[in-house]
Write a protein that holds these residues in place. Structure first.
Motif, PDB file in Angstrom:
ATOM      1  N   GLU A 197     -13.512   0.508   2.800  1.00  0.00           N
ATOM      2  CA  GLU A 197     -12.612  -0.320   1.998  1.00  0.00           C
ATOM      3  C   GLU A 197     -13.057  -0.396   0.535  1.00  0.00           C
ATOM      4  O   GLU A 197     -12.933  -1.419  -0.127  1.00  0.00           O
ATOM      5  CB  GLU A 197     -12.486  -1.732   2.594  1.00  0.00           C
ATOM      6  CG  GLU A 197     -11.867  -1.749   3.983  1.00  0.00           C
ATOM      7  CD  GLU A 197     -11.631  -3.149   4.506  1.00  0.00           C
ATOM      8  OE1 GLU A 197     -12.326  -4.087   4.049  1.00  0.00           O
ATOM      9  OE2 GLU A 197     -10.769  -3.312   5.385  1.00  0.00           O
ATOM     10  N   GLU A 255      -0.616   9.931   0.884  1.00  0.00           N
ATOM     11  CA  GLU A 255       0.437   8.912   0.924  1.00  0.00           C
ATOM     12  C   GLU A 255       1.782   9.504   0.475  1.00  0.00           C
ATOM     13  O   GLU A 255       2.840   9.171   1.039  1.00  0.00           O
ATOM     14  CB  GLU A 255       0.047   7.730   0.038  1.00  0.00           C
ATOM     15  CG  GLU A 255      -1.124   6.915   0.602  1.00  0.00           C
ATOM     16  CD  GLU A 255      -1.556   5.792  -0.308  1.00  0.00           C
ATOM     17  OE1 GLU A 255      -1.834   4.694   0.197  1.00  0.00           O
ATOM     18  OE2 GLU A 255      -1.608   6.028  -1.538  1.00  0.00           O
ATOM     19  N   PHE A 260      -2.554   1.810   1.888  1.00  0.00           N
ATOM     20  CA  PHE A 260      -3.541   0.810   1.476  1.00  0.00           C
ATOM     21  C   PHE A 260      -2.915  -0.230   0.560  1.00  0.00           C
ATOM     22  O   PHE A 260      -1.951   0.046  -0.155  1.00  0.00           O
ATOM     23  CB  PHE A 260      -4.706   1.474   0.722  1.00  0.00           C
ATOM     24  CG  PHE A 260      -5.553   2.384   1.546  1.00  0.00           C
ATOM     25  CD1 PHE A 260      -6.598   1.891   2.295  1.00  0.00           C
ATOM     26  CD2 PHE A 260      -5.296   3.757   1.567  1.00  0.00           C
ATOM     27  CE1 PHE A 260      -7.391   2.743   3.040  1.00  0.00           C
ATOM     28  CE2 PHE A 260      -6.075   4.610   2.314  1.00  0.00           C
ATOM     29  CZ  PHE A 260      -7.126   4.103   3.068  1.00  0.00           C
ATOM     30  N   GLU A 261      -3.511  -1.413   0.577  1.00  0.00           N
ATOM     31  CA  GLU A 261      -3.284  -2.418  -0.454  1.00  0.00           C
ATOM     32  C   GLU A 261      -4.448  -2.308  -1.423  1.00  0.00           C
ATOM     33  O   GLU A 261      -5.614  -2.346  -1.015  1.00  0.00           O
ATOM     34  CB  GLU A 261      -3.225  -3.820   0.160  1.00  0.00           C
ATOM     35  CG  GLU A 261      -2.064  -4.025   1.108  1.00  0.00           C
ATOM     36  CD  GLU A 261      -2.114  -5.388   1.784  1.00  0.00           C
ATOM     37  OE1 GLU A 261      -3.048  -6.171   1.477  1.00  0.00           O
ATOM     38  OE2 GLU A 261      -1.231  -5.660   2.621  1.00  0.00           O
ATOM     39  N   LYS A 301      -7.620  -1.959   1.082  1.00  0.00           N
ATOM     40  CA  LYS A 301      -7.534  -2.494   2.429  1.00  0.00           C
ATOM     41  C   LYS A 301      -6.325  -1.897   3.119  1.00  0.00           C
ATOM     42  O   LYS A 301      -5.243  -1.813   2.538  1.00  0.00           O
ATOM     43  CB  LYS A 301      -7.424  -4.023   2.388  1.00  0.00           C
ATOM     44  CG  LYS A 301      -7.546  -4.686   3.749  1.00  0.00           C
ATOM     45  CD  LYS A 301      -7.565  -6.197   3.605  1.00  0.00           C
ATOM     46  CE  LYS A 301      -7.745  -6.855   4.958  1.00  0.00           C
ATOM     47  NZ  LYS A 301      -7.785  -8.337   4.836  1.00  0.00           N
ATOM     48  N   ASN A 311      -3.025  -1.396   5.040  1.00  0.00           N
ATOM     49  CA  ASN A 311      -1.872  -2.213   5.384  1.00  0.00           C
ATOM     50  C   ASN A 311      -1.466  -1.894   6.830  1.00  0.00           C
ATOM     51  O   ASN A 311      -2.168  -1.138   7.534  1.00  0.00           O
ATOM     52  CB  ASN A 311      -0.715  -1.981   4.402  1.00  0.00           C
ATOM     53  CG  ASN A 311      -0.280  -0.524   4.351  1.00  0.00           C
ATOM     54  OD1 ASN A 311      -0.455   0.236   5.300  1.00  0.00           O
ATOM     55  ND2 ASN A 311       0.307  -0.124   3.221  1.00  0.00           N
ATOM     56  N   ALA A 312      -0.353  -2.432   7.284  1.00  0.00           N
ATOM     57  CA  ALA A 312       0.062  -2.235   8.679  1.00  0.00           C
ATOM     58  C   ALA A 312       0.293  -0.757   8.987  1.00  0.00           C
ATOM     59  O   ALA A 312      -0.066  -0.264  10.069  1.00  0.00           O
ATOM     60  CB  ALA A 312       1.329  -3.043   8.959  1.00  0.00           C
ATOM     61  N   LYS A 338      -3.151   1.006   9.252  1.00  0.00           N
ATOM     62  CA  LYS A 338      -3.853   0.726  10.503  1.00  0.00           C
ATOM     63  C   LYS A 338      -3.304   1.566  11.648  1.00  0.00           C
ATOM     64  O   LYS A 338      -4.055   2.091  12.472  1.00  0.00           O
ATOM     65  CB  LYS A 338      -3.742  -0.765  10.830  1.00  0.00           C
ATOM     66  CG  LYS A 338      -4.529  -1.664   9.886  1.00  0.00           C
ATOM     67  CD  LYS A 338      -4.312  -3.141  10.201  1.00  0.00           C
ATOM     68  CE  LYS A 338      -5.075  -4.024   9.230  1.00  0.00           C
ATOM     69  NZ  LYS A 338      -4.833  -5.466   9.492  1.00  0.00           N
TER      70      LYS A 338
END
Length: 292
Positions: free
Chosen positions: A16, A40, A48-49, A56, A58-59, A62
């Motif tokens: 992260e 992406e 990611f955020e 981090k 994101n949904a 993950k």
């Protein structure tokens, strides 16, 4: 989509942090950022955020990470299966064993039968680490007194053994064959670290008997604990199976604990979904026979 790009994504997701991930991967931070951005863009959605260099999942990230990890695991399993095609004589067995005095004898007998098999032992501390390593195919087996539980993990009991109380030969209890644990309430105990599962078990037996054990020494090695007991510095819980030859040491006495009933179960765990080499399958069969 490149294999290396997915590896970069997996590392960034774990740490992260872009700079830390770039350092671990030995690439420049701009190159790593560009690689993630290309991934992406290809997927058409952010993973990611971002908050500066901190990121981090994101949904979406993950969900994608779970798939990537499964893909890497399949590749690892495929590599192991191909290597195993060389046959039993060139196999590898990886494991964790929590019985320090049993392991040399067990391995000696197995390697006498299969001298070309390579055995790798891992050092693990907790049931969670054991389960994670089995889940991730880092090890083939755990041989432990701590049952390893998981949706894909098989656990087979090998043997159940009583705990004894070991005292120095000059101790006031040394002339006896058995003891109620409450009688040792005021004795100094020499124990494993409070972080270990065995310590949790033995402390629990003491509380069951009606007292809180007084730990005079906390050590990491079973052999060091036995040495201090032999020197007369305290008493300890022991398992004859774990002691090996030191169970008959003339400088100590093993006392049967009549109350409460103190026992420990040993078993072997493996992941039913992971490929096991011919060497690993033979090892599992050997271990089951060894403990009969």
């Amino acid at each position: 989509m490149e294999f290396l790009q997915l590896h970069y994504f997996q590392t960034v997701a774990r740490l992260e942090h872009m700079t830390q991930a770039a350092k671990e991967l030995n690439v420049s931070q701009p190159s790593l950022s560009n690689s993630i951005q290309r991934l992406e863009k290809k997927l058409g959605i952010p993973l990611f955020e971002r908050q500066g260099r901190h990121v981090k999942l994101n949904a979406f990230g993950k969900t994608y990470l779970r798939r990537v990890e499964q893909a890497f695991l399949e590749l690892k399993e495929g590599e192991r299966e191909i290597k195993d095609m060389a046959g039993l004589d060139h196999g590898v067995v990886s494991l964790f064993v929590s019985l320090p005095y049993v392991l040399p004898t067990l391995l000696k007998e197995f390697l006498t039968l299969h001298p070309h098999v390579r055995v790798i032992q891992r050092q693990l501390a907790s049931a969670l680490e054991m389960r994670n390593d089995l889940d991730n195919a880092e090890i083939d087996f755990c041989i432990s007194s701590t049952p390893v539980i998981g949706p894909d993990i098989e656990w087979l009991t090998l043997v159940e053994e009583e705990l004894y109380l070991t005292v120095p030969k000059g101790h006031r209890f040394a002339s006896r064959d058995s003891i109620r644990l409450i009688e040792a309430a005021n004795e100094p105990f020499i124990s494993l670290s409070s972080q270990t599962n065995f310590r949790e078990i033995t402390d629990g037996f003491c509380r069951q008997a009606g007292f809180e054990p007084r730990s005079a020494f906390e050590l990491e090695e079973v052999s060091a604990i036995q040495t201090l007991v032999e020197m007369g510095l305290g008493i300890t819980f022991t398992l004859p199976l774990s002691l090996g030859g030191r169970a008959s040491n003339p400088d100590t006495v093993q006392l049967k604990i009549t109350e409460p009933y103190c026992h420990r179960t040993f078993g072997i765990a493996w992941n039913r979904k992971h490929y096991l080499s011919q060497a690993a399958i033979h090892f599992r069969e050997f271990v089951i026979d060894f403990f009969k």
